[in-house]
Structure formats: C-alpha cells, structure tokens
Design an enzyme around this catalytic site. Sequence first.
Site, PDB file in Angstrom:
ATOM      1  CB  CYS A  43      -4.396   5.523  10.811  1.00  0.00           C
ATOM      2  SG  CYS A  43      -5.047   4.554   9.393  1.00  0.00           S
TER       3      CYS A  43
ATOM      4  CB  VAL B 290       6.844   7.024  14.226  1.00  0.00           C
ATOM      5  CG1 VAL B 290       6.771   7.463  12.940  1.00  0.00           C
ATOM      6  CG2 VAL B 290       8.202   5.879  14.000  1.00  0.00           C
TER       7      VAL B 290
ATOM      8  CE  LYS C  21      -1.799   2.052   4.162  1.00  0.00           C
ATOM      9  NZ  LYS C  21      -1.287   3.371   3.980  1.00  0.00           N
ATOM     10  CG  ASN C  22       2.193   2.941   3.851  1.00  0.00           C
ATOM     11  OD1 ASN C  22       1.324   2.642   3.426  1.00  0.00           O
ATOM     12  ND2 ASN C  22       2.973   2.463   4.694  1.00  0.00           N
TER      13      ASN C  22
ATOM     14  NE  ARG D  50      -0.618  12.029   5.410  1.00  0.00           N
ATOM     15  CZ  ARG D  50      -0.895  12.522   6.049  1.00  0.00           C
ATOM     16  NH1 ARG D  50      -2.135  12.452   6.636  1.00  0.00           N
ATOM     17  NH2 ARG D  50      -0.519  13.074   6.461  1.00  0.00           N
TER      18      ARG D  50
ATOM     19  CG  ASP E 299       3.223   1.830   9.705  1.00  0.00           C
ATOM     20  OD1 ASP E 299       2.507   2.233   9.902  1.00  0.00           O
ATOM     21  OD2 ASP E 299       4.040   1.873   8.328  1.00  0.00           O
TER      22      ASP E 299
HETATM   23  N1  EPU Z   1       5.745  14.510  10.226  1.00  0.00           N
HETATM   24  C1  EPU Z   1       5.411  16.240  10.559  1.00  0.00           C
HETATM   25  N2  EPU Z   1       5.618  17.183   9.418  1.00  0.00           N
HETATM   26  C2  EPU Z   1       5.046  16.616   7.993  1.00  0.00           C
HETATM   27  C3  EPU Z   1       5.285  15.516   7.586  1.00  0.00           C
HETATM   28  C4  EPU Z   1       5.913  14.294   8.049  1.00  0.00           C
HETATM   29  O1  EPU Z   1       5.683  16.070  11.419  1.00  0.00           O
HETATM   30  O2  EPU Z   1       5.235  17.764   7.161  1.00  0.00           O
HETATM   31  C5  EPU Z   1       5.792  13.785  11.223  1.00  0.00           C
HETATM   32  C6  EPU Z   1       4.567  13.136  11.314  1.00  0.00           C
HETATM   33  O3  EPU Z   1       3.549  14.319  12.209  1.00  0.00           O
HETATM   34  C7  EPU Z   1       5.210  11.687  11.950  1.00  0.00           C
HETATM   35  C8  EPU Z   1       6.415  11.053  11.229  1.00  0.00           C
HETATM   36  O4  EPU Z   1       6.753  12.837  10.792  1.00  0.00           O
HETATM   37  O5  EPU Z   1       4.896  11.925  13.476  1.00  0.00           O
HETATM   38  C9  EPU Z   1       6.319  10.745  10.299  1.00  0.00           C
HETATM   39  O6  EPU Z   1       5.520  10.820   8.987  1.00  0.00           O
HETATM   40  P1  EPU Z   1       5.600  10.188   8.407  1.00  0.00           P
HETATM   41  O7  EPU Z   1       5.854  11.649   6.874  1.00  0.00           O
HETATM   42  O8  EPU Z   1       7.146   9.844   7.720  1.00  0.00           O
HETATM   43  O9  EPU Z   1       4.575   9.616   7.283  1.00  0.00           O
HETATM   44  P2  EPU Z   1       3.678   8.560   6.258  1.00  0.00           P
HETATM   45  O10 EPU Z   1       4.053   9.754   5.056  1.00  0.00           O
HETATM   46  O11 EPU Z   1       2.495  10.649   6.884  1.00  0.00           O
HETATM   47  C10 EPU Z   1       4.381   7.136   5.701  1.00  0.00           C
HETATM   48  C11 EPU Z   1       2.788   5.707   5.761  1.00  0.00           C
HETATM   49  C12 EPU Z   1       2.063   5.875   7.375  1.00  0.00           C
HETATM   50  C13 EPU Z   1       4.027   4.651   7.711  1.00  0.00           C
HETATM   51  C14 EPU Z   1       4.327   6.353   8.020  1.00  0.00           C
HETATM   52  C15 EPU Z   1       5.767   5.903   8.527  1.00  0.00           C
HETATM   53  C16 EPU Z   1       1.868   6.473   3.927  1.00  0.00           C
HETATM   54  C17 EPU Z   1       0.758   6.365   2.851  1.00  0.00           C
HETATM   55  N3  EPU Z   1       1.967   6.200   4.698  1.00  0.00           N
HETATM   56  O12 EPU Z   1       3.457   8.163   6.246  1.00  0.00           O
HETATM   57  O13 EPU Z   1       1.959   4.037   7.043  1.00  0.00           O
HETATM   58  O14 EPU Z   1       3.781   5.027   9.224  1.00  0.00           O
HETATM   59  O15 EPU Z   1       5.239   6.390   6.823  1.00  0.00           O
HETATM   60  O16 EPU Z   1       6.418   5.146   8.215  1.00  0.00           O
HETATM   61  O17 EPU Z   1       3.501   5.847   3.091  1.00  0.00           O
HETATM   62  C18 EPU Z   1      -0.100   2.700   7.480  1.00  0.00           C
HETATM   63  O18 EPU Z   1       0.373   2.325   6.473  1.00  0.00           O
HETATM   64  O19 EPU Z   1      -0.799   2.208   8.722  1.00  0.00           O
HETATM   65  C19 EPU Z   1       0.715   4.064   7.437  1.00  0.00           C
HETATM   66  C20 EPU Z   1       0.225   5.094   8.841  1.00  0.00           C
END
Ligand code: EPU
Length: 444
Positions: free
Chosen positions: A122, A334, A27-28, A98, A312
């Site tokens: 989520c 995280v 998915k990611n 996202r 995750d």
């Molecule tokens: N963060 C910020 N500001 C930003 C971006 C991120 O403060 O502009 C913070 C977030 O709040 C969080 C941390 O940085 O505390 C990490 O967030 P990240 O940006 O890495 O997460 P994401 O890209 O939104 C993806 C996956 C998540 C997974 C995370 C970490 C997707 C669609 N989602 O999210 O997957 O947990 O990376 O590996 O790729 C899931 O699959 O259940 C899921 C939540």
Amino acid sequence: MPAQTSLAYRIEGGYPVVGEIRCLGAKNFVIKAMVAALLGDTATTLTNVPPIGDVDITAEMLTSIGVTVKRADNDVLHIDPSTMNTPNVPVPHSGSNRAPILLLSTLLHHFDTVSVPVVGGCQIGARGVDFHLEAIRRFGGIVDETEKGYTAHRVRPLRGTHIDLPYPSVGATETCLFLSVLAEGRTVISNAAIEPEVFELITMLRSMGAVIFTSPGRELRIDGVKRLVGTHMQVLGDRIEAASWASLACASNGDVTVHGIRPDTLGNFLSYFQKVGGGVELKGVESMRFFRRDTLRPAVIETDVYPGFSTDWQQPFAILLTQAEGISIIHETVYEKRFGYLKALDKLGAKTQVTTHCLGEVPCRYRDKNYEHSAIILGPTPFTATASITIPDLRAGLAYVIAAAIARGTTTIEGIHYLERGYGNIVPRLAAMNLKIERIVAKQ
Ligand code: EPU
C-alpha cells in the site's frame, strides 16, 4: 468508447451487524511463512492459509522460480523448494507486494547471485527497504539497486554479524532472521520488531531446526545452522481482522463473536476498545464477543510498533471514533501518509481534520517534516450513504466497509481489489452477520 467495468461492493447500511465470524489466517504472517519455507531442504505444509490476493501473488512468485506450490485443500498449502531452479524472480511481479525484498535474503543462501523486482504494497508512505539492503551487506553480501529491482551477490557463505536496526521494522527484522538462521556463526539483532507475527515466524524457523534466542528486550540472538528442514505450521488468526470485526460490531451497535483469534495478540487494542465504550467477553480459547457497552467516548490514540496500538488497527478504529461523543485524536507514528482515506469519509458525514503536527507524546520520525500524520475526529456524526467512495489502500478498504455499514442508505465501494489483497470472502462472511452487502460489477 465502451464503459470500463470494475468490481465493487454495494452496501445498504444502518442496521446492527450481529452474528459470528471466523478470523482467517494472518496475511502478515502467511506471506513470511511461504518465504521461510524456501529455507528448508524438504517440503513445508501450511494450514489455515487465507484465500486472499497476497497469497496468490506470493504463490505465483514462488512458482516462477521453480518452487512447487500446491493448494491441497481450501486452506492448506504445500511448498516444496527442492524444485527451485532459478535465482531470479521475474519482473512481472514488480510492485505487487512486500515479498520480493524478503526473497532477496532467503534466496542468497541458495545462489551466489539473486535478483528480485521492486516491492509493492500500500502507498501509505515511502516504505524504504534500506534496512534490508544494509543487513544483507552486513552479512557479507553485495547489493545493487536497479530501476527494475534489487540484486544481491556473495562470494562466500553469509557470516553472522551484529545488526542494530535504526527502527524496529517488521520486514527488516524478518530479513535479518532469514539471513542469520543459515549464516555462519552468531548474529545479534538489536532493536528488533517483536510483533506477534515475528514471534510466530521465530517459532516456525525453530521448528525447521533454527537456533534463535529471544530476550526480554528487543534483542534476538541467532546461532546459524548448516541446514533447515520443512515443517508443518498453522497460520495464526489475523489480529487486524479481529480488530476490524470488533470495530464493526461496536460502530454499528451490533454484537459479533469472533472465532479463531488469540486474545493476547490483540494486546492494547482491547484496552482502547473498552475505554471508548466497547464491550469484550472471552468465549473460550480462541473466541471473543465484541459489542457496544456504553455511549461511545472519544480517545487519544498513538500508533506504534508492538506492543503499541498497531497502525493497521487505526483505520477501522477511526470509524468507531466518528461515532464517539467529543474530540478524538490519532497520532500516526509508523507511516507518514496513512490518513489519505479520511477525506472520503466526509462525504458520509464525518468531521475530520488532518495536521502535520505531532498530536501526541510518542517520539515521532515525522516531527517537523510536513507530513499530515495526525488526525482530529469530531463526533458523533451519524453517517448517510453516498453514491460511491473509492478505496485508496487495504486497511482503508475495510474502514470504508464499516463506514458504509453504519451509513443509512446504499453506498457503493469501488477499488475493492485493494481490500481483497488482504481480506478473504468478505461478502459471504459479512452477509452471514446481517450486513446487506453484495459484490457487483460497477461501470466507470
Ligand atoms: N522502514 C524504513 N526502511 C526499511 C524498512 C522499514 O524506513 O528498510 C520504515 C517504513 O517506511 C515504515 C516503518 O519503517 O515507516 C515500519 O515499516 P515495517 O518494515 O515495520 O513494515 P513492513 O514490514 O513493510 C509490515 C506489514 C504492514 C504493517 C507493518 C507495521 C506485512 C506484509 N506488512 O510491513 O502491514 O503496517 O509491518 O506493523 O507484514 C497492512 O497489513 O495493511 C500493512 C501495511
């Protein structure tokens, strides 16, 4: 008033889960690959595309801006961006996943002004998008936040720059990649995320003509090019699914062979899994067997960015820890609110406690901030079925499936739309491994 209905899973637990299962595409990664396809002048074909809600949501989003998206076969998706006809992703997609924030930077290469709705996903923390917005500004874009979403504007082509991410965010690294590959000149991304899905995206972008250099640290160098072309990309197997099936096998005292997973993408999970008493066996290039080798032992886990223990993997693994002899600790570094799912497990017999303290050594952004981001799990606690539990978020959903699978009796799991956003064909795939599971219409 007529009773409202919703879909649920009914699981009769207490039996070992035994058999074989194929991991679906990640998915990611697939969502990012669908967005990346918009950077090419020609069509892209993705294979091993999972049948999950997030793919449907993203496909609808792309279609709504004129992109031609066709499912050729069950797991094949053709994406032709040449028909794209508007820079504004409509607001009905607000809060769905996202993808909107990734589309903001991607579309800015094609149009001078673009708009996207607010992001969803989520509710496991604030999940800000400030790093994304700041990156667009650094490339020369002007960004506005509105009640309905985000707009970005540019007066000239985007220019390469140096971005030092405050935290190695997966999404923000992807935004920087999307911005840089077609920007003028060189970009350096420091403190980049290096998750397997990010590297897979780099491979995909390279195959489209991008010039990206990786280095041993968290630094990426990108030399912008004038155009990219469509590609053919197979979506890698989902490492979060694989860890979920491993946890299910071990927690239920079963034996599961997982196909379609690259063992290297499971990294430290395999070490923690064996440390607590799980057994692992390689069965070929992309197949692994998971089972319980010993009486389960407790563990201290700290979630972290890659190569750390993925946030995750935390929820399915927590169910395994409820069956271990002794006190286990999980320090979630995280997300600040990812333990909302634990309370409902107490109904099944779990003994858990959350605390605002940092129970670990990983430097954590949530220290002294009053977030319940550490958990103590006391085991072993045999589970007994409960009438119903309701899923609060995607990964918690699969954790509840594992919990119900090891609980004696019949449990109904509600709120499965969260789970089905990220896991496809759950019922037939798990039923084939002896899990007594059915999808039912539940009254509310
Ligand atoms: N963060 C910020 N500001 C930003 C971006 C991120 O403060 O502009 C913070 C977030 O709040 C969080 C941390 O940085 O505390 C990490 O967030 P990240 O940006 O890495 O997460 P994401 O890209 O939104 C993806 C996956 C998540 C997974 C995370 C970490 C997707 C669609 N989602 O999210 O997957 O947990 O990376 O590996 O790729 C899931 O699959 O259940 C899921 C939540």
